[in-house]
Design a protein around this motif. Structure first.
Motif, PDB file in Angstrom:
ATOM      1  N   PHE A 179       0.868  -1.280  -0.137  1.00 50.42           N
ATOM      2  CA  PHE A 179       0.048   0.105   0.021  1.00 50.42           C
ATOM      3  C   PHE A 179       0.804   1.224  -0.042  1.00 50.42           C
ATOM      4  CE2 PHE A 179       1.369  -0.043   4.298  1.00 50.42           C
ATOM      5  CZ  PHE A 179       1.258   0.791   4.446  1.00 50.42           C
ATOM      6  N   ASP A 180       0.317   1.926  -0.009  1.00 47.33           N
ATOM      7  CA  ASP A 180       1.161   3.384   0.335  1.00 47.33           C
ATOM      8  C   ASP A 180      -0.050   4.289   1.040  1.00 47.33           C
ATOM      9  OD1 ASP A 180       2.905   5.262  -0.460  1.00 47.33           O
ATOM     10  OD2 ASP A 180       2.481   6.626  -2.219  1.00 47.33           O
ATOM     11  N   ALA A 181       0.470   5.774   1.509  1.00 47.33           N
ATOM     12  CA  ALA A 181      -0.788   6.736   2.090  1.00 47.33           C
ATOM     13  C   ALA A 181       0.136   8.305   1.895  1.00 47.33           C
ATOM     14  CB  ALA A 181      -0.481   6.011   3.483  1.00 47.33           C
ATOM     15  N   ALA A 182      -1.005   9.056   2.047  1.00 48.11           N
ATOM     16  CA  ALA A 182      -0.320  10.201   1.717  1.00 48.11           C
ATOM     17  C   ALA A 182      -1.582  11.286   2.052  1.00 48.11           C
ATOM     18  CB  ALA A 182      -0.330  11.257   0.961  1.00 48.11           C
ATOM     19  N   LEU A 183      -0.984  12.538   3.434  1.00 48.70           N
ATOM     20  CA  LEU A 183      -2.451  13.178   4.005  1.00 48.70           C
ATOM     21  C   LEU A 183      -2.110  14.521   3.231  1.00 48.70           C
ATOM     22  CD1 LEU A 183      -1.278  12.433   7.930  1.00 48.70           C
ATOM     23  CD2 LEU A 183      -3.065  12.453   6.785  1.00 48.70           C
ATOM     24  N   HIS A 228      -6.547  15.170   5.513  1.00 47.05           N
ATOM     25  CA  HIS A 228      -7.324  14.068   5.236  1.00 47.05           C
ATOM     26  C   HIS A 228      -6.450  12.564   4.384  1.00 47.05           C
ATOM     27  CE1 HIS A 228     -11.370  16.352   4.562  1.00 47.05           C
ATOM     28  NE2 HIS A 228     -10.582  16.686   3.219  1.00 47.05           N
ATOM     29  N   LEU A 229      -6.660  11.755   4.689  1.00 51.85           N
ATOM     30  CA  LEU A 229      -5.804  10.572   4.325  1.00 51.85           C
ATOM     31  C   LEU A 229      -6.066   9.771   3.443  1.00 51.85           C
ATOM     32  CD1 LEU A 229      -3.196   8.135   6.034  1.00 51.85           C
ATOM     33  CD2 LEU A 229      -5.709   7.059   6.461  1.00 51.85           C
ATOM     34  N   TRP A 234       2.131  15.531   9.035  1.00 58.85           N
ATOM     35  CA  TRP A 234       1.163  17.028   9.031  1.00 58.85           C
ATOM     36  C   TRP A 234       0.435  17.392  10.507  1.00 58.85           C
ATOM     37  CZ3 TRP A 234      -4.374  17.146  11.428  1.00 58.85           C
ATOM     38  CH2 TRP A 234      -5.330  18.277  11.077  1.00 58.85           C
ATOM     39  N   LYS A 235       0.391  19.232  10.197  1.00 61.90           N
ATOM     40  CA  LYS A 235       0.805  20.419  11.241  1.00 61.90           C
ATOM     41  C   LYS A 235       2.272  19.479  11.880  1.00 61.90           C
ATOM     42  CE  LYS A 235      -3.830  22.096  10.507  1.00 61.90           C
ATOM     43  NZ  LYS A 235      -5.029  22.484  10.978  1.00 61.90           N
TER      44      LYS A 235
END
Length: 392
Positions: A36-40, A45-46, A370-371
């Motif tokens: 899988f891969d992921a980004a915010l 929003h994920l 994120w932040k």
């Protein structure tokens, strides 16, 4: 004995990875692949990309991975998809809310593939029909894609490619490993420039790390081959104006291994331009995850042996002076998701601590920020989680 055990472990990993590659695209029952891969995004929003059968899937979570408000199939017409280990779908976000997805598509012959691309310009509700990024359509390796977006919104795709190995073999000329290639789009993925070679003789199955620089370009960090199968790493900035990449050696562990360890690096670049990197080596029979600040052409600075036996597939992230390193740590009781962090720009790191545990396998961990907060995207046994890095 330690050298023999380390080599046996690495050869087992290589054989297992090759076996997975050979089986990709075959029926696997109802078991979802773990890649899988992921980004915010800036709104928190994920976005997660993975695969279900012969379909690439993009999901959006508005509550940090606890539930998913949107789930979209990228390719309604199914096709085989590599979705394990180093070779898994990728997702990247554009500056105007664009969603970009790449994956490697197995072909009929073993260990062959095409790099595929699709985009969504409406927030993930619909995706364009997939296209092949490269102009070369020989049934050879074009696989292990990586994806990034530069500050101008240009889309960069890099991958491992064996066209030069095939050409050298036809001439009975020596050639180790594969090559790395890349292409780019200046029109939000509508079209791609003809691919360019980054360098000859790179590792065949280790992922390519891409990261954006403070001036908006995209840098690449990947395992290359030097001399007689010395599998260290190279660094290059990837131009999108037609210029040639300037490739320099970036690590000097001098690990000699006649095969790919399926163990690519990671790269994160802070606002000052410091290149924080992690990579794996088993030189001298000592499996080690290393951290260093790249100085291409010279030894990395601030070298730290992050972890040793049983540690694998590290990722790195940075925000300001805060650096996070997450990796898989095999234990007698299963798999620990383990973390070290620095609050002084990589000068010093905390002791390792486990932040999650799994009894079974998982896709490789992915750090997202994120932040100024870091989380680890993780999916033990295919059950996706977003794990906070803050100590409880």
């Amino acid at each position: 004995m330690r050298r023999i055990l380390a080599l046996a472990f690495l050869l087992a990993c290589t054989a297992a990875g090759q076996a997975r590659d050979a089986m990709a695209g075959m029926a696997m029952g109802h078991e979802a692949p773990l890649g899988f891969d992921a980004a915010l995004d800036d709104a928190g929003h994920l976005w997660v990309v993975d695969s279900v059968g012969e379909h690439v899937r993009v999901r959006r979570s508005d509550d940090m991975g606890r539930t998913f408000a949107l789930s979209t199939i990228v390719n309604p017409t199914g096709e085989p998809v590599y979705a394990e280990g180093e070779n898994r779908p990728k997702v990247a976000l554009g500056p105007a809310g664009e969603l970009y997805v790449t994956w490697s598509q197995p072909r009929k012959l073993p260990w062959t593939g095409f790099v595929r691309f699709s985009r969504s310009l409406d927030g993930g509700a619909h995706f364009d029909p997939p296209k092949t990024v490269h102009t070369d359509t020989a049934e050879i390796t074009h696989r292990f894609d990586s994806l990034a977006v530069d500050a101008q919104g240009n889309v960069i795709v890099a991958w491992i490619d064996k066209r030069d190995l095939v050409a050298a073999t036809a001439k009975k000329a020596p050639y180790l490993g594969a090559a790395t290639y890349y292409s780019w789009s200046t029109n939000r993925g509508a079209t791609f420039a003809p691919e360019r070679k980054i360098v000859d003789q790179s590792c065949e199955c280790c992922r390519i790390a891409l990261a954006r620089t403070p001036d908006g370009r995209v840098d690449a960090f990947f395992r290359a081959i030097y001399g007689d199968n010395i599998r260290d790493h190279a660094f290059a900035t990837l131009p999108t104006d037609g210029g040639a990449p300037n490739v320099k050696r970036a690590t000097f562990t001098r690990w000699h291994i006649e095969g790919c360890p399926h163990h690519g690096p990671s790269l994160a670049i802070d606002g000052r331009g410091t290149r924080h990197a992690v990579w794996f080596s088993a030189a001298d029979g000592k499996p080690t995850i290393w951290y260093g600040q790249l100085a291409p052409g010279a030894d990395p600075k601030h070298l730290v042996a992050v972890a040793g036996n049983g540690a694998s597939h590290a990722d790195v992230a940075v925000s300001g002076a805060h650096v996070w390193i997450a990796w898989h740590q095999m234990t007698a009781n299963g798999l620990d998701l383990t973390l070290r962090e620095s609050t002084d720009g990589g000068e010093h790191f905390s002791e390792p601590r486990a932040i999650a545990h799994a009894d079974g396998p998982s896709g490789w961990p992915k750090l997202v920020v994120w932040k100024d907060r870091a989380f680890v995207a993780w999916n033990p046994d295919g059950r996706f989680r977003l794990v906070p890095t803050e100590a409880l």
